[in-house]
Design an enzyme around this catalytic site. Structure first.
Site, PDB file in Angstrom:
ATOM      1  N   GLU A 144     -25.263  35.376  18.532  1.00  0.00           N
ATOM      2  CA  GLU A 144     -26.416  34.487  18.750  1.00  0.00           C
ATOM      3  C   GLU A 144     -26.024  33.145  19.363  1.00  0.00           C
ATOM      4  O   GLU A 144     -26.114  32.087  18.722  1.00  0.00           O
ATOM      5  CB  GLU A 144     -27.189  34.273  17.442  1.00  0.00           C
ATOM      6  CG  GLU A 144     -27.916  35.509  16.975  1.00  0.00           C
ATOM      7  CD  GLU A 144     -28.912  35.243  15.832  1.00  0.00           C
ATOM      8  OE1 GLU A 144     -28.799  34.197  15.175  1.00  0.00           O
ATOM      9  OE2 GLU A 144     -29.794  36.082  15.632  1.00  0.00           O
ATOM     10  N   GLU A 161     -30.309  43.289  15.084  1.00  0.00           N
ATOM     11  CA  GLU A 161     -30.536  42.962  13.672  1.00  0.00           C
ATOM     12  C   GLU A 161     -32.030  43.100  13.408  1.00  0.00           C
ATOM     13  O   GLU A 161     -32.832  42.383  13.993  1.00  0.00           O
ATOM     14  CB  GLU A 161     -30.109  41.518  13.371  1.00  0.00           C
ATOM     15  CG  GLU A 161     -28.626  41.260  13.603  1.00  0.00           C
ATOM     16  CD  GLU A 161     -28.221  39.820  13.299  1.00  0.00           C
ATOM     17  OE1 GLU A 161     -29.006  39.083  12.670  1.00  0.00           O
ATOM     18  OE2 GLU A 161     -27.111  39.435  13.700  1.00  0.00           O
TER      19      GLU A 161
HETATM   20  C1  GAL Z   1     -29.251  36.006  12.395  1.00  0.00           C
HETATM   21  C2  GAL Z   1     -27.740  36.023  12.421  1.00  0.00           C
HETATM   22  C3  GAL Z   1     -27.153  36.755  11.242  1.00  0.00           C
HETATM   23  C4  GAL Z   1     -27.839  36.331   9.985  1.00  0.00           C
HETATM   24  C5  GAL Z   1     -29.311  36.589  10.111  1.00  0.00           C
HETATM   25  C6  GAL Z   1     -30.101  36.239   8.881  1.00  0.00           C
HETATM   26  O1  GAL Z   1     -29.748  34.912  13.077  1.00  0.00           O
HETATM   27  O2  GAL Z   1     -27.263  36.621  13.598  1.00  0.00           O
HETATM   28  O3  GAL Z   1     -25.766  36.485  11.166  1.00  0.00           O
HETATM   29  O4  GAL Z   1     -27.584  34.999   9.745  1.00  0.00           O
HETATM   30  O5  GAL Z   1     -29.812  35.801  11.154  1.00  0.00           O
HETATM   31  O6  GAL Z   1     -31.475  36.467   9.070  1.00  0.00           O
END
Ligand code: GAL
Length: 648
Positions: free
Chosen positions: A147, A318
């Protein structure tokens, strides 16, 4: 390009757990139906605990364990979390915020993109990883960093950034006089004699010159792209045939993702619909109504945006599986939403949906963030929904490829311009793009969100909600496009150096829409202008044109003009006017529209229609959609969905 088979995956942190549980974790992942695991993005301190002393053993064993279970791996470079010893050994590598304060060690992303020592260190660890695992049969892809820009880190006001910015300016402008001229620096005696006199545009008494700010944003975006490229180049050499990917974020525009994606094979993004609803501009009504589902267009907008970034290939890296920890409020998703979000992503063309994360870690910053498993390894709520997705997928032989119909142009630079110079509070190209996208989706349209450089051939209509600076040759390309198009207010209202164009806006676009914008009126949120059952909000332009007004305000002033295949919005439309204009445009373009319930959205692939209910109540399938139901029912429950094979 034929679509790749779709897969589900998960983000896993073997370094968080004793080795004794890895094999069981891997077995449970496979039993659940997961095919792919992402690892390693924050593991630098475990990989290289001391400068130059590598501890590969645990990572070798983790990779072997996951591989032995039949899982494929996405291995990440750990450069979002430089360890303490590295930070201490590289003075000046920490980012500096806009107020001149150091962004210190103790969380993540504490580096400045312009620090060459850190960039070298990032390349070095990338090379080590690539050399060790580049040919490993389990590795299917590499994720660079994690990110870029998260936690406001695309901009750094460090000495390294200043030096690099001055060099960047010298390359762009050639001479300092050219820069002075381009920026209008005669204004307020801002003229420079040499490039090394030019500071970063922070800590000025009042706003810095908008051209200076825009240059800094362009420069910062180039730094992110260069940082990513430096890793991608290594990985391509050391790990041929593997995809190179990065995980982008939601509603985040501080670097040009189209540019960064030029070095990627797949654009991926991290989908947290509930957190995004809570943190962005949505109304209190929307935040309450959709608190457990997310606004019906949040995830889809990003799916359609990222599909356009790396030539069509994209993943959800994710996927929110339950409550997160980082928004103002962190509600639990409505039962069924994890399934809905997953299938919606696949309907929009995702090759992979990967859940964040396998097991909730009981310590540190994200201890309140759900995973597929609870900290005690029992299954959390989403796990069963993943099983349902797998059963759903079994009912579809081939999910199909997203339909190409309407293009909506989004430019990161446009969002920088409008953020630098909103002129009306909260006016942002990103929000305009989202609102027009949302209005179009309420009409059942299938949208590709594309860069202004995209070839428009094959689209029936093109929507351009906000494009103040036109790329080279854009007007010619539009003129050659044979479909209908819609231009938003502020179109071509600025030169490439953020000045008003000769002959007034819409600048070069006058070749296709002969008009002059004589004045801009910025509207308070509570003083919109009224038309017949609709309103103009935020922004209204006094337009001088011979083109006919298709919609006028009650006071007679034109709000939407039409000239051949071009429509021009002289103000920002509310949802009602947007729907009217888009419907008229679709009629001219021969595109069928629907009048969907506010909670319902659809997405077509070339062989299926997916219908989603984001609302809190059961809803019937929209009329006149017909077809054979493969998944779901004619009445969709809240968080429900129905998949149809079109036909009678
Ligand atoms: C994303 C990040 C992850 C984790 C996640 C939590 O922004 O890539 O490492 O922090 O959020 O929601």
């Amino acid at each position: 390009m034929p679509r790749k088979p779709v897969r589900l995956g998960v983000c896993y942190y073997p370094e968080h757990w004793p080795e004794t549980v890895w094999a069981d974790d891997a077995r449970r992942m496979v039993d659940l139906g997961l095919a792919c695991v992402r690892i390693g993005e924050f593991a630098w301190s475990r990989i290289e605990p001391e400068p130059g002393k590598f501890n590969w053993g645990w990572l070798d064993r983790a990779i072997e364990t996951l591989h032995a279970a039949g899982l494929e791996l996405i291995l990440c470079t750990p450069t979002a979390t430089p360890p303490k010893w590295l930070v201490d050994s590289l003075p000046g590598m920490l980012a500096i915020d806009q107020n001149g304060r150091e962004r210190r060690f103790g969380s993540r992303r504490h580096y400045c993109f312009s620090h060459t020592g850190y960039r070298d260190a990032a390349v070095r660890i990338t090379r080590e990883l690539g050399a060790r695992y580049g040919h490993h049969p389990a590795i299917i892809a590499w994720q660079t960093d994690n990110e870029f820009g998260c936690h406001d880190t695309a901009y750094s006001y460090s000495a390294s950034a200043r030096d690099a910015f001055q060099a960047w300016l010298a390359t762009r402008y050639g001479s300092v006089n050219a820069l002075n001229e381009a920026w209008g620096n005669v204004f307020w005696s801002m003229e420079y004699r040499r490039f090394d006199e030019i500071d970063l545009p922070n800590l000025t008494v009042t706003e810095a010159n908008p051209a200076h700010l825009l240059a800094f944003r362009r420069f910062s975006s180039d730094q992110v792209a260069a940082f990513n490229r430096a890793q991608a180049v290594e990985l391509r050499q050391l790990s041929p045939g593997r995809d190179i990917v990065h995980n982008f974020m939601g509603f985040y525009t501080e670097f040009d993702h189209h540019d960064v994606s030029r070095d990627l094979d797949v654009a991926t993004w991290d989908s947290y619909p509930l957190g995004f609803l809570e943190q962005f501009w949505f109304t209190e009504f929307e935040k309450a109504r959709y608190q457990r589902q997310g606004h019906p267009d949040i995830a889809a907008f990003h799916h359609d945006l990222y599909r356009g970034c790396a030539g069509g290939r994209w993943w959800v890296m994710e996927q929110q599986p339950g409550p997160v920890n980082w928004a103002w409020h962190n509600p639990a998703p409505l039962a069924g939403m994890v399934r809905l979000w997953t299938l919606e992503a696949l309907a929009h063309g995702a090759e992979l949906v990967s859940y964040f994360r396998w097991r909730q870690f009981p310590a540190a910053q994200e201890q309140m963030h759900a995973g597929l498993l609870r900290p005690d390894s029992s299954e959390d709520v989403a796990t069963d929904e993943v099983r349902t997705v797998i059963a759903d997928l079994a009912a579809l032989a081939d999910i199909g490829t997203p339909q190409k119909s309407v293009a909506l142009i989004f430019s990161y630079e446009a969002d920088w311009v409008t953020s630098i110079q909103p002129q009306s509070a909260g006016y942002r190209a990103l929000r305009c793009a989202f609102e027009m996208y949302s209005a179009a989706r309420r009409l059942g349209l299938d949208i590709d969100v594309v860069s202004p450089l995209t070839d428009l051939h094959g689209y029936a209509a093109v929507l351009i909600p906000c494009l103040p600076i036109l790329p080279e040759g854009f007007t010619k390309r539009l003129a050659a496009f044979d479909g209908q198009f819609l231009l938003g207010p502020r179109s071509a209202s600025k030169t490439s150096e953020l000045a008003i164009p000769d002959g007034l806006p819409p600048g070069d676009l006058r070749d296709i829409f002969p008009a002059r914008v004589l004045r801009v009126d910025s509207l308070r949120w509570n003083t919109p202008l009224d038309g017949d059952g609709w309103q103009i909000t935020r922004w209204f332009e006094h337009v001088e044109t011979a083109a006919a007004a298709e919609f006028s305000l009650n006071d007679g002033r034109g709000a939407v003009f039409r000239h051949g295949r071009v429509r021009y919005l002289a103000g920002w439309p509310d949802g009602t006017l947007a729907a009217k204009v888009l419907s008229a445009l679709c009629l001219d373009a021969g595109i069928m529209t629907l009048d969907l319930h506010e909670d319902v959205r659809i997405r077509r692939t070339d062989n299926h229609i997916f219908v989603f209910n984001y609302g809190p109540h059961a809803l019937p399938l929209p009329e006149p959609l017909t077809g054979h139901i493969l998944v779901g029912e004619p009445v969709m429950q809240p968080a429900g969905l129905t998949i149809l094979k079109p036909g009678s």
